[in-house]
Each structure stands twice: as C-alpha cells, then as structure tokens.
Design a protein around this motif. Structure first.
Motif, short mmCIF file in Angstrom:
data_model
loop_
_atom_site.label_atom_id
_atom_site.label_comp_id
_atom_site.label_asym_id
_atom_site.label_seq_id
_atom_site.Cartn_x
_atom_site.Cartn_y
_atom_site.Cartn_z
N ILE A 167 -19.90 -24.03 0.64
CA ILE A 167 -19.66 -22.63 0.31
C ILE A 167 -18.37 -22.59 -0.50
N GLU A 168 -18.43 -21.97 -1.68
CA GLU A 168 -17.21 -21.75 -2.45
C GLU A 168 -16.92 -20.26 -2.51
N ILE A 169 -15.72 -19.86 -2.13
CA ILE A 169 -15.27 -18.48 -2.22
C ILE A 169 -14.61 -18.29 -3.59
N HIS A 170 -15.07 -17.27 -4.32
CA HIS A 170 -14.57 -17.04 -5.68
C HIS A 170 -13.31 -16.17 -5.63
N GLY A 171 -12.16 -16.82 -5.80
CA GLY A 171 -10.90 -16.11 -5.81
C GLY A 171 -10.21 -16.15 -7.16
N ALA A 172 -10.98 -16.37 -8.22
CA ALA A 172 -10.41 -16.56 -9.56
C ALA A 172 -10.91 -15.50 -10.54
N HIS A 173 -10.48 -15.66 -11.79
CA HIS A 173 -11.04 -14.99 -12.97
C HIS A 173 -10.96 -13.47 -12.93
N GLY A 174 -10.03 -12.94 -12.18
CA GLY A 174 -9.84 -11.50 -12.17
C GLY A 174 -10.84 -10.72 -11.36
N TYR A 175 -11.64 -11.40 -10.55
CA TYR A 175 -12.55 -10.69 -9.67
C TYR A 175 -11.79 -10.23 -8.42
N LEU A 176 -12.47 -9.61 -7.47
CA LEU A 176 -11.79 -8.81 -6.46
C LEU A 176 -10.69 -9.56 -5.71
N ILE A 177 -10.96 -10.77 -5.26
CA ILE A 177 -9.93 -11.51 -4.51
C ILE A 177 -8.71 -11.75 -5.38
N HIS A 178 -8.93 -12.16 -6.63
CA HIS A 178 -7.81 -12.37 -7.56
C HIS A 178 -7.06 -11.07 -7.80
N GLN A 179 -7.78 -9.94 -7.85
CA GLN A 179 -7.13 -8.65 -8.04
C GLN A 179 -6.13 -8.36 -6.92
N PHE A 180 -6.46 -8.80 -5.71
CA PHE A 180 -5.53 -8.64 -4.58
C PHE A 180 -4.35 -9.62 -4.71
N LEU A 181 -4.61 -10.84 -5.19
CA LEU A 181 -3.56 -11.85 -5.27
C LEU A 181 -2.46 -11.48 -6.25
N SER A 182 -2.83 -10.86 -7.36
CA SER A 182 -1.88 -10.65 -8.46
C SER A 182 -1.05 -9.38 -8.29
N PRO A 183 0.26 -9.48 -8.48
CA PRO A 183 1.09 -8.27 -8.43
C PRO A 183 0.86 -7.35 -9.62
N LEU A 184 0.15 -7.81 -10.63
CA LEU A 184 -0.14 -6.97 -11.78
C LEU A 184 -1.34 -6.06 -11.55
N SER A 185 -2.23 -6.44 -10.64
CA SER A 185 -3.41 -5.63 -10.34
C SER A 185 -3.38 -5.06 -8.92
N ASN A 186 -2.40 -5.48 -8.13
CA ASN A 186 -2.27 -5.01 -6.75
C ASN A 186 -0.89 -4.39 -6.58
N ILE A 187 -0.87 -3.05 -6.53
CA ILE A 187 0.41 -2.34 -6.33
C ILE A 187 0.36 -1.55 -5.02
N ARG A 188 -0.43 -2.05 -4.08
CA ARG A 188 -0.55 -1.40 -2.78
C ARG A 188 0.78 -1.45 -2.03
N THR A 189 0.91 -0.51 -1.08
CA THR A 189 2.12 -0.50 -0.25
C THR A 189 1.79 -0.71 1.23
N ASP A 190 0.53 -1.05 1.52
CA ASP A 190 0.15 -1.32 2.92
C ASP A 190 0.18 -2.82 3.19
N GLU A 191 -0.50 -3.26 4.24
CA GLU A 191 -0.46 -4.67 4.62
C GLU A 191 -1.18 -5.59 3.65
N TYR A 192 -1.88 -5.03 2.67
CA TYR A 192 -2.58 -5.84 1.66
C TYR A 192 -1.87 -5.86 0.31
N GLY A 193 -0.67 -5.35 0.25
CA GLY A 193 0.05 -5.32 -1.03
C GLY A 193 1.54 -5.56 -0.87
N GLY A 194 2.20 -5.78 -2.00
CA GLY A 194 3.65 -5.97 -1.99
C GLY A 194 4.02 -7.44 -1.96
#
Length: 350
Positions: A167-194
């Motif tokens: 099983i490979e989890i896709h965390g690359a290429h700007g898809y949802l997981i990558h969107q969470f990883l990057s401070p440029l696409s994730n500006i949340r202030t809860d436990e999933y951001g910052g």
C-alpha cells in the motif's frame, strides 16, 4: 544490484524496478476495466519487480478527474482483485496500490477545473485554491478530517482484501496530504496547522490507521514531494525530518518525488532530476527510499543504486514506452530475471 532482491516486511521484490503509479484516466465510476487488466498485466510480463496501481481515490471527491480509479466500495475492489490475481498467477512481480485524495486539485479534466455540476466541490485544509481562477475549496473541519482518515483506513482494508502486496499513501504532488504538509497551502490555526508537528498530523493519523489493516505480508510506502520549489514552502530538510518520523510509524519506504503544490513553480527538468532528493532523504534519515524522475536507462538506474542514492528505481514514462524494460535490462546486464515461459523462444541467453 538492480537485479538483486529486497525485502519489506515479508514482501520480497525480485529486482529493484518499480512501475511508478500513473493516472490512466480510463475509469467509469472508479472501476478498473479491461484496459487496466492489460496495462498492468503487461508490465508484470515484462519482469518488473513491483507494479503500483495508479492514484486511487479513497472517496469520490478524492479523485483528480471523473475518470480516475477508486476504491471506496467493494465493487471497485473486486475489479482490482482480478488484476492482482493475474499478476500473482502469471509472473514473479509484486503489486501495490497508491491510495490517494486529490483535495483542492480534484474536479478537473485536462488540467482545468470543471464545474460543480460536472464535478464536485473540492476540499482543502485552507481556503486557498491551487490556481487563482479556481473556486475556493471547502475548508475541512476537524470532524471531516477524521472522516477522511477513516476513508484511507477503509481503502487499505479493501486493498488488503484484494490481495495487494504493498500500500502506498500518496502524500506528494500537491494533493490533499501535501496540502496539509506545506505552510503555503495550510494556514490553519487548529491542531492540523501552524507548526511542523501539526501540519504532519493528518499524514501520521492516516499512516497509523492504515497500518492497523496491514500485517507483515503487506508493506507500507509513502510518496512525498522532496521539495515544492517555492520560497518558505516544503523543502528537502522538511522531507528528511518527516521521513525520520515515518520510520518510527512503521513506514517501510519513502518514495521521493517533488513539486505539484505551487502553481507556476519553476522546475528545472533533466534526466534523474529528482534523484538528489531521494539521496538526501535516504542518507540523512537513514531510511529506504525510491528514486523517480526521468530515469530512462538501465545503467543510469544501476548507478543510482550503486551510489546509495535509492533502494528502488521508480520508472514512469519509460515503462509506458517500454513495458519490458526490466527483462531487456537483464539481457544488457547479463542478469537473470523473470521471463514468461510462453515467450522462452525469444529469450536472449545471458
């Protein structure tokens, strides 16, 4: 080395060639069909050590297009099981599946966002579209994030039931997981951001839940973008730091690609251009990695392994052009490799 075995948990690959997951945009309702049966089966006949099925949506909104693969229901899993069984019965290849969620980069066709009527409302960690002309995505609540984590777990359970080896989890290429990883696409202030720890939380929760569905007979890979080629964005040092943590969460290999999250990022593309990211992640994090990125020649692949820059060679465009690169490379290297017994009259002796 290219034709030496390698083991992840109890999964032994006969060689280091991997068919990289590549979208085929050929499904209806997320269902694999005869095209996919032939497409993946032919690479198994070509002696590839591991075949990874294309990005497969864990829910309908998780697809990139209306014609992408899905594994959010049992009918889809049954279609995929037919492919898995052919590969296992007619080759020495192992077969994996990449489970994915496109997030804000979904609901597209030919790289352009389609209407909600034709597609769907996209989701993301923050109200930032991939391209300024696109609709603002729905910002996921903490409860909705948990639902998507569960979708990944359910997808993994179906994949295991279908017989996949990896099983490979896709965390690359700007898809949802990558969107969470990057401070440029994730500006949340809860436990999933910052903080870094908060931005990687979504991925780690997925990894932990997916691992609950796996045993020693199914290995777990994660694909990441080593860098996103943007100032103040996700970079290779972040990737090294993440990989060290993924190792602690029983991830067997990190498949290191790059880019995809920032529209208009300047990327210099050349043969093997992403290999340095794999090398740095492998060596700085002391982890097993896969290299990808315009790897087109047998000697080039062997050199990457000999230099200790990767453990597996992920091949994309070249294996579309030549499904038999692995077996043909064995002739060139004078190595033994799987060759279909039906084709033995055509085998070149080493």
């Amino acid at each position: 080395m290219l034709y030496s075995p390698i083991q992840f948990r109890n999964v032994e690959l006969k060689n280091r060639w991997v068919m990289s997951p590549m979208c085929m945009y050929s499904c209806e309702n997320g269902l694999a069909n005869d095209f996919h049966y032939v497409h993946y089966g032919s690479r198994a006949q070509g002696g590839t050590g591991l075949i990874i099925v294309e990005a497969t949506g864990v829910e309908p909104r998780g697809r990139i297009t209306n014609h992408c693969m899905g594994i959010w229901n049992d009918e889809q899993a049954e279609k995929l099981q037919k492919i898995v069984e052919f590969v296992h019965q007619n080759s020495e290849s192992k077969i994996g599946i990449q489970i994915a969620h496109a997030g804000r980069k979904g609901s597209t066709w030919e790289n352009k966002q389609i209407s909600i009527e034709e597609g769907w409302e996209t989701v993301a960690p923050s109200p930032i579209p991939y391209h300024p002309t696109e609709r603002i995505p729905h910002v996921l609540t903490a409860e909705e994030i948990k639902e998507i984590v569960q979708n990944f777990k359910d997808a993994a359970k179906r994949a295991v039931g279908a017989g996949f080896d990896v099983i490979e989890i896709h965390g690359a290429h700007g898809y949802l997981i990558h969107q969470f990883l990057s401070p440029l696409s994730n500006i949340r202030t809860d436990e999933y951001g910052g903080s870094f720890e908060n931005r990687i939380r979504f991925l780690l929760e997925i990894v932990d839940e997916v691992n609950k569905e796996l045993d020693e007979n199914v290995a777990l890979f994660v694909r990441i973008s080593g860098t996103e080629y943007a100032e103040n964005g996700w970079d290779v040092e972040d990737s090294v730091r993440l990989t060290k943590i993924l190792k602690e969460h029983s991830v067997d290999l990190v498949d290191v690609s790059s880019g995809g999250n920032i529209h208009g990022a300047k990327i210099e593309v050349f043969e093997g251009y992403q290999v340095p990211f794999s090398s740095q992640v492998k060596n700085d994090a002391d982890a097993k990695t896969g290299a990808v990125g315009l790897i087109t020649k047998v000697k080039q692949a062997e050199e990457i392994l000999q230099k200790g820059e990767a453990d597996l060679i992920f091949v994309a465009r070249e294996i579309l052009r030549n499904p038999y690169i692995a077996v043909q490379g064995s002739f060139e290297m004078k190595e033994e490799n799987f060759f279909p017994h039906q084709y033995l009259r055509a085998k070149i002796s080493s």
